[in-house]
Scaffold this motif. Structure first.
Motif, mmCIF file in Angstrom:
data_model
loop_
_atom_site.group_PDB
_atom_site.id
_atom_site.type_symbol
_atom_site.label_atom_id
_atom_site.label_comp_id
_atom_site.label_asym_id
_atom_site.label_seq_id
_atom_site.Cartn_x
_atom_site.Cartn_y
_atom_site.Cartn_z
ATOM 1 N N ARG A 1 5.735 -55.633 -32.887
ATOM 2 C CA ARG A 1 6.047 -54.257 -32.517
ATOM 3 C C ARG A 1 5.562 -53.947 -31.094
ATOM 4 N N VAL A 2 4.369 -54.407 -30.742
ATOM 5 C CA VAL A 2 3.837 -54.190 -29.398
ATOM 6 C C VAL A 2 4.691 -54.939 -28.383
ATOM 7 N N TYR A 3 5.068 -56.153 -28.734
ATOM 8 C CA TYR A 3 5.893 -56.973 -27.846
ATOM 9 C C TYR A 3 7.203 -56.249 -27.543
ATOM 10 N N TYR A 4 7.850 -55.748 -28.576
ATOM 11 C CA TYR A 4 9.113 -55.028 -28.401
ATOM 12 C C TYR A 4 8.898 -53.783 -27.539
ATOM 13 N N LEU A 5 7.873 -53.005 -27.851
ATOM 14 C CA LEU A 5 7.605 -51.777 -27.115
ATOM 15 C C LEU A 5 7.320 -52.077 -25.644
ATOM 16 N N PHE A 6 6.516 -53.096 -25.387
ATOM 17 C CA PHE A 6 6.168 -53.438 -24.013
ATOM 18 C C PHE A 6 7.397 -53.818 -23.206
ATOM 19 N N TRP A 7 8.274 -54.635 -23.769
ATOM 20 C CA TRP A 7 9.427 -55.123 -23.021
ATOM 21 C C TRP A 7 10.537 -54.108 -22.907
ATOM 22 N N THR A 8 10.521 -53.083 -23.723
ATOM 23 C CA THR A 8 11.562 -52.059 -23.620
ATOM 24 C C THR A 8 11.156 -50.910 -22.708
ATOM 25 N N LEU A 9 9.880 -50.786 -22.396
ATOM 26 C CA LEU A 9 9.431 -49.705 -21.525
ATOM 27 C C LEU A 9 9.773 -49.999 -20.072
ATOM 28 N N ASP A 10 10.020 -48.935 -19.357
ATOM 29 C CA ASP A 10 10.322 -49.015 -17.931
ATOM 30 C C ASP A 10 9.341 -48.084 -17.225
ATOM 31 N N LEU A 11 9.221 -48.218 -15.930
ATOM 32 C CA LEU A 11 8.342 -47.330 -15.179
ATOM 33 C C LEU A 11 8.757 -45.876 -15.387
ATOM 34 N N TYR A 12 10.053 -45.637 -15.518
ATOM 35 C CA TYR A 12 10.595 -44.296 -15.788
ATOM 36 C C TYR A 12 9.993 -43.713 -17.064
ATOM 37 N N ASP A 13 9.667 -44.580 -18.040
ATOM 38 C CA ASP A 13 9.148 -44.119 -19.325
ATOM 39 C C ASP A 13 7.674 -43.736 -19.279
ATOM 40 N N ILE A 14 6.918 -44.375 -18.422
ATOM 41 C CA ILE A 14 5.466 -44.167 -18.473
ATOM 42 C C ILE A 14 4.893 -43.399 -17.294
ATOM 43 N N TYR A 15 5.724 -43.112 -16.295
ATOM 44 C CA TYR A 15 5.220 -42.399 -15.121
ATOM 45 C C TYR A 15 6.258 -41.396 -14.636
ATOM 46 N N VAL A 16 5.801 -40.166 -14.401
ATOM 47 C CA VAL A 16 6.672 -39.120 -13.861
ATOM 48 C C VAL A 16 6.145 -38.753 -12.474
ATOM 49 N N PRO A 17 6.950 -38.971 -11.414
ATOM 50 C CA PRO A 17 6.499 -38.639 -10.065
ATOM 51 C C PRO A 17 6.597 -37.128 -9.813
ATOM 52 N N THR A 18 5.699 -36.385 -10.432
ATOM 53 C CA THR A 18 5.729 -34.926 -10.384
ATOM 54 C C THR A 18 5.682 -34.409 -8.952
ATOM 55 N N GLU A 19 4.835 -35.000 -8.135
ATOM 56 C CA GLU A 19 4.700 -34.544 -6.748
ATOM 57 C C GLU A 19 6.014 -34.698 -5.988
ATOM 58 N N GLY A 20 6.674 -35.823 -6.172
ATOM 59 C CA GLY A 20 7.952 -36.055 -5.510
ATOM 60 C C GLY A 20 9.015 -35.066 -5.961
ATOM 61 N N TYR A 21 9.049 -34.811 -7.259
ATOM 62 C CA TYR A 21 10.017 -33.843 -7.775
ATOM 63 C C TYR A 21 9.749 -32.437 -7.231
ATOM 64 N N THR A 22 8.480 -32.016 -7.244
ATOM 65 C CA THR A 22 8.176 -30.664 -6.771
ATOM 66 C C THR A 22 8.475 -30.518 -5.278
ATOM 67 N N GLU A 23 8.171 -31.564 -4.507
ATOM 68 C CA GLU A 23 8.491 -31.500 -3.072
ATOM 69 C C GLU A 23 9.992 -31.392 -2.849
ATOM 70 N N THR A 24 10.759 -32.180 -3.577
ATOM 71 C CA THR A 24 12.216 -32.148 -3.433
ATOM 72 C C THR A 24 12.785 -30.807 -3.867
ATOM 73 N N ILE A 25 12.290 -30.286 -4.974
ATOM 74 C CA ILE A 25 12.768 -28.987 -5.479
ATOM 75 C C ILE A 25 12.427 -27.877 -4.485
ATOM 76 N N ASP A 26 11.208 -27.892 -3.973
ATOM 77 C CA ASP A 26 10.810 -26.878 -2.990
ATOM 78 C C ASP A 26 11.658 -26.973 -1.719
ATOM 79 N N LYS A 27 11.930 -28.193 -1.275
ATOM 80 C CA LYS A 27 12.752 -28.379 -0.073
ATOM 81 C C LYS A 27 14.167 -27.851 -0.307
ATOM 82 N N LEU A 28 14.736 -28.154 -1.461
ATOM 83 C CA LEU A 28 16.086 -27.658 -1.758
ATOM 84 C C LEU A 28 16.117 -26.139 -1.837
#
Length: 119
Positions: A1-28
Motif C-alpha cells: 500500500r505504501v509502495y503504491y501510494l508513494f509511486w502515485t503521488l506527484d509534487l502537485y499532490d504534496i505541495y501547494v505553492p501558495t506564495e506563487g498563487y497569491t502573487e499571481t492573483i494579486d498581479k492579475l
C-alpha cells in the motif's frame, strides 16, 4: 500500500505553492484595476480595452480555480497519509525498531529508484 501510494503521488499532490498563487492573483487583480482605470483615458478603442480586461478576468478565474482545486487535492492526500500513519502506528509498524526497518525499506524500494529515474 505504501509502495503504491508513494509511486502515485506527484509534487502537485504534496505541495501547494501558495506564495506563487497569491502573487499571481494579486498581479492579475492589479492589472485588471489598471485596465479599468485606462478606460477613462484616451488611447486605444474601448473594444480593445474591454477585450484585454476580459482576458485578464478569465485568467484570474482560471488561476483561482486551479488554486482551489490544488488545495482540495492536497488536503485529501494529506488526510490519506495521516490515515495511513495512524493505522500503522499501533499495527505492524508499531515501535521504534519497526519504524527504522520500514524507513530503510522505503528508502531502498521507493526513494532511491525514484531518484535514479529522475536523473
Amino acid at each position: 500500500r505504501v509502495y503504491y501510494l508513494f509511486w502515485t503521488l506527484d509534487l502537485y499532490d504534496i505541495y501547494v505553492p501558495t506564495e506563487g498563487y497569491t502573487e499571481t492573483i494579486d498581479k492579475l487583480k492589479k492589472d485588471i484595476a489598471d485596465q479599468e482605470d485606462k478606460k477613462n483615458t484616451a488611447g486605444r478603442k474601448d473594444k480593445d480595452k474591454d477585450k484585454e480586461t476580459a482576458v485578464l478576468k478569465e485568467d484570474l478565474a482560471s488561476i483561482e480555480t486551479e488554486y482551489r482545486d490544488q488545495l482540495a487535492n492536497n488536503k485529501t492526500i494529506l488526510a490519506r497519509l495521516q490515515e495511513f500513519r495512524d493505522a500503522n502506528s499501533e499495527g505492524p509498524l508499531g515501535g521504534r525498531h519497526n519504524y527504522e526497518k520500514f524507513f530503510w525499506v522505503l528508502l531502498q524500494v521507493c526513494i532511491l529508484p525514484r531518484c535514479t529515474m529522475s536523473m
